[in-house]
Design an enzyme around this catalytic site. Sequence first.
Site, mmCIF file in Angstrom:
data_model
loop_
_atom_site.group_PDB
_atom_site.id
_atom_site.type_symbol
_atom_site.label_atom_id
_atom_site.label_comp_id
_atom_site.label_asym_id
_atom_site.label_seq_id
_atom_site.Cartn_x
_atom_site.Cartn_y
_atom_site.Cartn_z
ATOM 1 N N ARG A 54 0.849 -1.195 0.000
ATOM 2 C CA ARG A 54 0.000 0.000 0.000
ATOM 3 C C ARG A 54 0.886 1.247 0.000
ATOM 4 O O ARG A 54 2.093 1.169 0.219
ATOM 5 C CB ARG A 54 -0.945 -0.002 1.213
ATOM 6 C CG ARG A 54 -0.210 -0.271 2.536
ATOM 7 C CD ARG A 54 -0.789 0.450 3.693
ATOM 8 N NE ARG A 54 -0.715 1.881 3.555
ATOM 9 C CZ ARG A 54 0.405 2.581 3.742
ATOM 10 N NH1 ARG A 54 1.550 2.000 4.076
ATOM 11 N NH2 ARG A 54 0.398 3.892 3.595
ATOM 12 N N GLN A 208 -3.093 2.598 9.657
ATOM 13 C CA GLN A 208 -1.739 2.654 9.076
ATOM 14 C C GLN A 208 -0.802 3.518 9.931
ATOM 15 O O GLN A 208 0.403 3.279 9.975
ATOM 16 C CB GLN A 208 -1.776 3.216 7.649
ATOM 17 C CG GLN A 208 -2.465 2.337 6.635
ATOM 18 C CD GLN A 208 -3.928 2.698 6.471
ATOM 19 O OE1 GLN A 208 -4.583 3.138 7.419
ATOM 20 N NE2 GLN A 208 -4.470 2.504 5.288
ATOM 21 N N ASP A 249 -2.295 10.596 -2.827
ATOM 22 C CA ASP A 249 -2.561 9.503 -3.768
ATOM 23 C C ASP A 249 -2.786 10.011 -5.182
ATOM 24 O O ASP A 249 -2.543 9.297 -6.156
ATOM 25 C CB ASP A 249 -3.755 8.681 -3.300
ATOM 26 C CG ASP A 249 -3.327 7.776 -2.153
ATOM 27 O OD1 ASP A 249 -3.279 8.259 -1.008
ATOM 28 O OD2 ASP A 249 -2.985 6.614 -2.421
ATOM 29 N N ASN A 259 -5.978 12.120 -0.523
ATOM 30 C CA ASN A 259 -5.107 11.350 0.371
ATOM 31 C C ASN A 259 -5.999 10.621 1.363
ATOM 32 O O ASN A 259 -7.232 10.765 1.348
ATOM 33 C CB ASN A 259 -4.086 12.265 1.063
ATOM 34 C CG ASN A 259 -2.994 11.464 1.768
ATOM 35 O OD1 ASN A 259 -2.380 10.579 1.163
ATOM 36 N ND2 ASN A 259 -2.762 11.719 3.044
ATOM 37 N N LYS A 260 -5.392 9.857 2.225
ATOM 38 C CA LYS A 260 -6.127 9.024 3.179
ATOM 39 C C LYS A 260 -7.240 9.786 3.890
ATOM 40 O O LYS A 260 -7.051 10.934 4.287
ATOM 41 C CB LYS A 260 -5.115 8.464 4.195
ATOM 42 C CG LYS A 260 -5.679 7.596 5.276
ATOM 43 C CD LYS A 260 -6.528 6.463 4.775
ATOM 44 C CE LYS A 260 -5.849 5.587 3.755
ATOM 45 N NZ LYS A 260 -6.768 4.628 3.089
#
Length: 361
Positions: A54, A208, A249, A259-260
């Site tokens: 990932r 994460q 991302d 992004n996350k």
Amino acid sequence: MELDGLFGYDAVSLSSEGDSVVIIDQTLLPWEERFLALRDEEEVREAIAKLRVRGAPAIGVAAAYGMYVAFRRKVKEGGLDPRGADSEFYRIKNLICSARPTAVNLSAALERMAECFKSVSGKSLALQLDALRSEADAVKEEDMAMCRAIAEFGAELIPRTDMGILTHCNAGHFAVSRYGTALAPVYLAQSRGLAPRVFADETRPLMQGARITVLELQKAGVDVTLQCDNMASALMRAGKVDIVFTGCDRVAANGDTANKIGTSALAVLARYYGIPFYILGPTSSIDPSAASGDDIPVEQRDPSEVTDLYFERRIAPAGVKVYNPAFDITPADLISGIVTERGIFRPPYDFTNLKLNETAV
Ligand code: MRU
């Protein structure tokens, strides 16, 4: 550079025999460091979809090597002639590409492999394989060089010791070819004698931050404090955060950044508290074909990640509706700068015609 030797292995590499993509299974971190050998396109797709590998750049590297390994396997099995190889190549490419939608590095790396394949179309299968392997190696090597450069540019934003740096998810060594994006400047600053203090959001639902960011910062001897995602405002109000660093991302032409999930909330808070908010990522994560964040596909993931995973028992009543987007879009005007290997881009952003070798001013 001072970063060399910080970690004993890479998150993604090609096996010495060239027949598998070797990854560390990130779903098992921090409990176990288990390596997996991915031997075909199904295994590569599954590993990306399940987040065993990932982080946008690491996904790109895995896809490039996955394309090579899966195609090589078909060639070794026999029955492919150089001309008939085309349909097999594109079948593998499409399958791997379907693993996750948001990180542009996945499709971009596969497009690179396809361009390379086109350039050797009709040549011998051995020559095609050589070319694909070199291209996949280049994807990884270029990413390493980009991370090193991001470390240098990002370190300019850490001019003094003891700075508090808030980060979200994991944009470190495990998420890329080597070193990281958001964490690379932290490692560089630390290696130069500064003592950055990192605050790591746990990053629900897949943790994460708690699992991976904390692990790698501890390994590197960096001061790290873990907090739940909903504590960021309290942390900022307490004056503990000097700067926010996150990865990306996909960055749209106007600077809107995927992004996350949770990243955009940090950007809103940072603006309120007057704290600089930076995105750090390679230009391979910029997608000029997306005019704005509205054009970036946001992955929706399984509800069980929110209700069950990482809990000893299910935490919500059965049947509840669950909202589980894996990413969010941070509007460009909340981003103080985008740190890339070409320098730090500042607002107003316009990546519409991002050219090869164009540098930030
Ligand atoms: O769902 P993940 O864990 O792949 O999400 C990762 C992130 O959002 C990272 O910040 C991003 O990919 C950049 S990694 C250098």
